[in-house]
Design a protein around this motif. Structure first.
Motif, PDB file in Angstrom:
ATOM      1  N   ARG A 260       2.974   0.534   4.498  1.00 43.83           N
ATOM      2  CA  ARG A 260       3.880   1.666   4.442  1.00 43.83           C
ATOM      3  C   ARG A 260       3.182   2.916   4.980  1.00 43.83           C
ATOM      4  N   GLU A 261       3.950   3.796   5.617  1.00 47.70           N
ATOM      5  CA  GLU A 261       3.361   4.995   6.208  1.00 47.70           C
ATOM      6  C   GLU A 261       2.772   5.893   5.129  1.00 47.70           C
ATOM      7  N   ALA A 262       1.526   6.340   5.362  1.00 44.31           N
ATOM      8  CA  ALA A 262       0.832   7.216   4.420  1.00 44.31           C
ATOM      9  C   ALA A 262       0.657   8.617   4.975  1.00 44.31           C
ATOM     10  N   ALA A 263       0.637   8.751   6.287  1.00 49.90           N
ATOM     11  CA  ALA A 263       0.494  10.062   6.926  1.00 49.90           C
ATOM     12  C   ALA A 263       0.883   9.932   8.384  1.00 49.90           C
ATOM     13  N   ARG A 264       1.285  11.071   8.975  1.00 46.81           N
ATOM     14  CA  ARG A 264       1.595  11.083  10.408  1.00 46.81           C
ATOM     15  C   ARG A 264       1.314  12.483  10.927  1.00 46.81           C
ATOM     16  N   ARG A 265       0.190  12.627  11.593  1.00 48.89           N
ATOM     17  CA  ARG A 265      -0.193  13.914  12.162  1.00 48.89           C
ATOM     18  C   ARG A 265       0.145  13.992  13.645  1.00 48.89           C
ATOM     19  N   SER A 266       0.570  12.861  14.186  1.00 49.41           N
ATOM     20  CA  SER A 266       1.005  12.768  15.574  1.00 49.41           C
ATOM     21  C   SER A 266       2.230  11.872  15.604  1.00 49.41           C
ATOM     22  N   GLU A 267       3.199  12.249  16.415  1.00 50.33           N
ATOM     23  CA  GLU A 267       4.428  11.460  16.499  1.00 50.33           C
ATOM     24  C   GLU A 267       4.143  10.013  16.870  1.00 50.33           C
ATOM     25  N   ALA A 268       3.124   9.816  17.707  1.00 50.87           N
ATOM     26  CA  ALA A 268       2.857   8.490  18.233  1.00 50.87           C
ATOM     27  C   ALA A 268       1.850   7.684  17.419  1.00 50.87           C
ATOM     28  N   ARG A 269       1.246   8.280  16.381  1.00 50.66           N
ATOM     29  CA  ARG A 269       0.172   7.569  15.703  1.00 50.66           C
ATOM     30  C   ARG A 269       0.225   7.774  14.182  1.00 50.66           C
ATOM     31  N   PRO A 270       1.048   6.973  13.491  1.00 49.35           N
ATOM     32  CA  PRO A 270       1.067   7.045  12.029  1.00 49.35           C
ATOM     33  C   PRO A 270      -0.168   6.361  11.432  1.00 49.35           C
ATOM     34  N   ILE A 271      -0.474   6.706  10.214  1.00 54.18           N
ATOM     35  CA  ILE A 271      -1.461   5.988   9.410  1.00 54.18           C
ATOM     36  C   ILE A 271      -0.677   5.202   8.371  1.00 54.18           C
ATOM     37  N   VAL A 272      -0.906   3.907   8.311  1.00 58.01           N
ATOM     38  CA  VAL A 272      -0.165   3.060   7.382  1.00 58.01           C
ATOM     39  C   VAL A 272      -1.139   2.386   6.428  1.00 58.01           C
ATOM     40  N   ARG A 273      -0.641   2.071   5.230  1.00 57.30           N
ATOM     41  CA  ARG A 273      -1.494   1.476   4.207  1.00 57.30           C
ATOM     42  C   ARG A 273      -0.784   0.345   3.477  1.00 57.30           C
ATOM     43  N   ARG A 274      -1.610  -0.552   2.988  1.00 53.14           N
ATOM     44  CA  ARG A 274      -1.129  -1.597   2.102  1.00 53.14           C
ATOM     45  C   ARG A 274      -2.071  -1.681   0.907  1.00 53.14           C
ATOM     46  N   GLU A 275      -1.512  -1.553  -0.271  1.00 55.12           N
ATOM     47  CA  GLU A 275      -2.293  -1.720  -1.499  1.00 55.12           C
ATOM     48  C   GLU A 275      -2.548  -3.217  -1.687  1.00 55.12           C
ATOM     49  N   ILE A 276      -3.787  -3.575  -1.971  1.00 55.38           N
ATOM     50  CA  ILE A 276      -4.116  -4.993  -2.140  1.00 55.38           C
ATOM     51  C   ILE A 276      -4.877  -5.211  -3.450  1.00 55.38           C
ATOM     52  N   ARG A 277      -4.454  -4.505  -4.486  1.00 61.11           N
ATOM     53  CA  ARG A 277      -5.103  -4.639  -5.790  1.00 61.11           C
ATOM     54  C   ARG A 277      -4.808  -5.989  -6.430  1.00 61.11           C
ATOM     55  N   GLY A 278      -3.559  -6.415  -6.327  1.00 64.12           N
ATOM     56  CA  GLY A 278      -3.157  -7.657  -6.978  1.00 64.12           C
ATOM     57  C   GLY A 278      -3.381  -8.862  -6.094  1.00 64.12           C
ATOM     58  N   ARG A 279      -2.750  -9.948  -6.452  1.00 67.81           N
ATOM     59  CA  ARG A 279      -2.868 -11.175  -5.662  1.00 67.81           C
ATOM     60  C   ARG A 279      -2.283 -10.967  -4.287  1.00 67.81           C
ATOM     61  N   VAL A 280      -3.007 -11.412  -3.290  1.00 69.80           N
ATOM     62  CA  VAL A 280      -2.539 -11.280  -1.909  1.00 69.80           C
ATOM     63  C   VAL A 280      -1.850 -12.575  -1.495  1.00 69.80           C
ATOM     64  N   ALA A 281      -0.608 -12.463  -1.124  1.00 71.70           N
ATOM     65  CA  ALA A 281       0.108 -13.636  -0.628  1.00 71.70           C
ATOM     66  C   ALA A 281      -0.249 -13.811   0.842  1.00 71.70           C
ATOM     67  N   SER A 282      -0.807 -14.947   1.166  1.00 71.81           N
ATOM     68  CA  SER A 282      -1.222 -15.171   2.555  1.00 71.81           C
ATOM     69  C   SER A 282      -0.311 -16.182   3.221  1.00 71.81           C
ATOM     70  N   SER A 283      -0.215 -16.064   4.538  1.00 63.67           N
ATOM     71  CA  SER A 283       0.614 -16.983   5.301  1.00 63.67           C
ATOM     72  C   SER A 283      -0.235 -17.651   6.352  1.00 63.67           C
ATOM     73  N   SER A 284      -0.093 -18.937   6.495  1.00 66.86           N
ATOM     74  CA  SER A 284      -0.839 -19.639   7.545  1.00 66.86           C
ATOM     75  C   SER A 284       0.045 -19.924   8.737  1.00 66.86           C
ATOM     76  N   ARG A 285       1.236 -19.309   8.732  1.00 65.86           N
ATOM     77  CA  ARG A 285       2.154 -19.539   9.840  1.00 65.86           C
ATOM     78  C   ARG A 285       2.493 -18.212  10.526  1.00 65.86           C
ATOM     79  N   ALA A 286       2.547 -18.244  11.827  1.00 63.09           N
ATOM     80  CA  ALA A 286       3.025 -17.099  12.573  1.00 63.09           C
ATOM     81  C   ALA A 286       4.533 -17.174  12.626  1.00 63.09           C
ATOM     82  N   ARG A 287       5.163 -16.018  12.481  1.00 59.65           N
ATOM     83  CA  ARG A 287       6.620 -15.995  12.460  1.00 59.65           C
ATOM     84  C   ARG A 287       7.159 -15.336  13.725  1.00 59.65           C
TER      85      ARG A 287
END
Length: 200
Positions: free
Chosen positions: A173-200
């Protein structure tokens, strides 16, 4: 589109040849060898090609895993660079990508996907694997710096930090945007991480 099964492995010395094969003679792009974020501009430019290759090899040989390789059928098809943010001096010098706050984060800074594998969901799968890997190393936040196209589609060479849509699909999710073309996005990974072995 048919789903494709992928495997993910940290880049270790015994996988260097796979990494070098994937990157090819051009070192992925213009002799980069994924050293752009780790070096000052002068050092990077001077090292384009063989010197940058040796610099990345030293990192790998030191025991640091600077990213993940994605494989299909035992063949390397894609790469994702990630590490604690402080491993990337260029981020520290960027006003647009300056820290959002004082929380420690890991950063996903680069992707390289072999041409036949582009537009097949590989980047999203790499981000899922990156979240799992970063969490295993103690990270609690994974951060990315996608480039947001302005209308027209941008060439793959200019989207090496990823596109917002891929990060969104991987739970960022977007955490900051100081430039229209370059947002900073973040994902909290404190809990269990659901991983996928398949490309969608």
């Amino acid at each position: 589109m048919r789903r494709v099964r992928l495997e993910f492995h940290p880049l270790a010395p015994d996988r260097w040849d796979d990494f070098a094969s994937l990157f090819g003679e051009r070192g992925a792009c213009g002799g980069c060898w994924c050293m752009w974020w780790r070096l000052e501009k002068r050092a990077f430019d001077a090292g384009k090609g063989a010197r940058n290759r040796r610099a990345m090899k030293r990192i790998v040989d030191s025991g640091e895993a600077p990213g993940l390789l994605a494989y299909s059928g035992g063949v390397p098809v894609a790469w994702c660079a990630l590490a604690p943010r402080d491993r990337y001096p260029r981020l520290a010098r960027s006003r647009v990508l300056a820290p959002v706050d004082d929380r420690p984060v890991w950063s996903v800074v680069c992707f390289f996907v072999a041409k036949p594998w582009r537009r097949r969901g590989v980047t999203v799968a790499l981000l899922e694997a990156a979240a799992k890997f970063a969490r295993s190393r103690g990270a609690r936040i994974l951060e990315g710096y996608p480039v947001a196209p302005r209308g027209a589609e941008i060439p793959a060479a200019f989207a090496y930090t990823g596109l917002p849509s891929a990060f969104e699909k991987a739970g960022f999710r977007e955490a900051a945007r100081r430039s229209e073309a370059r947002p900073i996005v973040r994902r909290e990974i404190r809990g269990r991480v659901a991983s996928s072995s398949r490309a969608r």
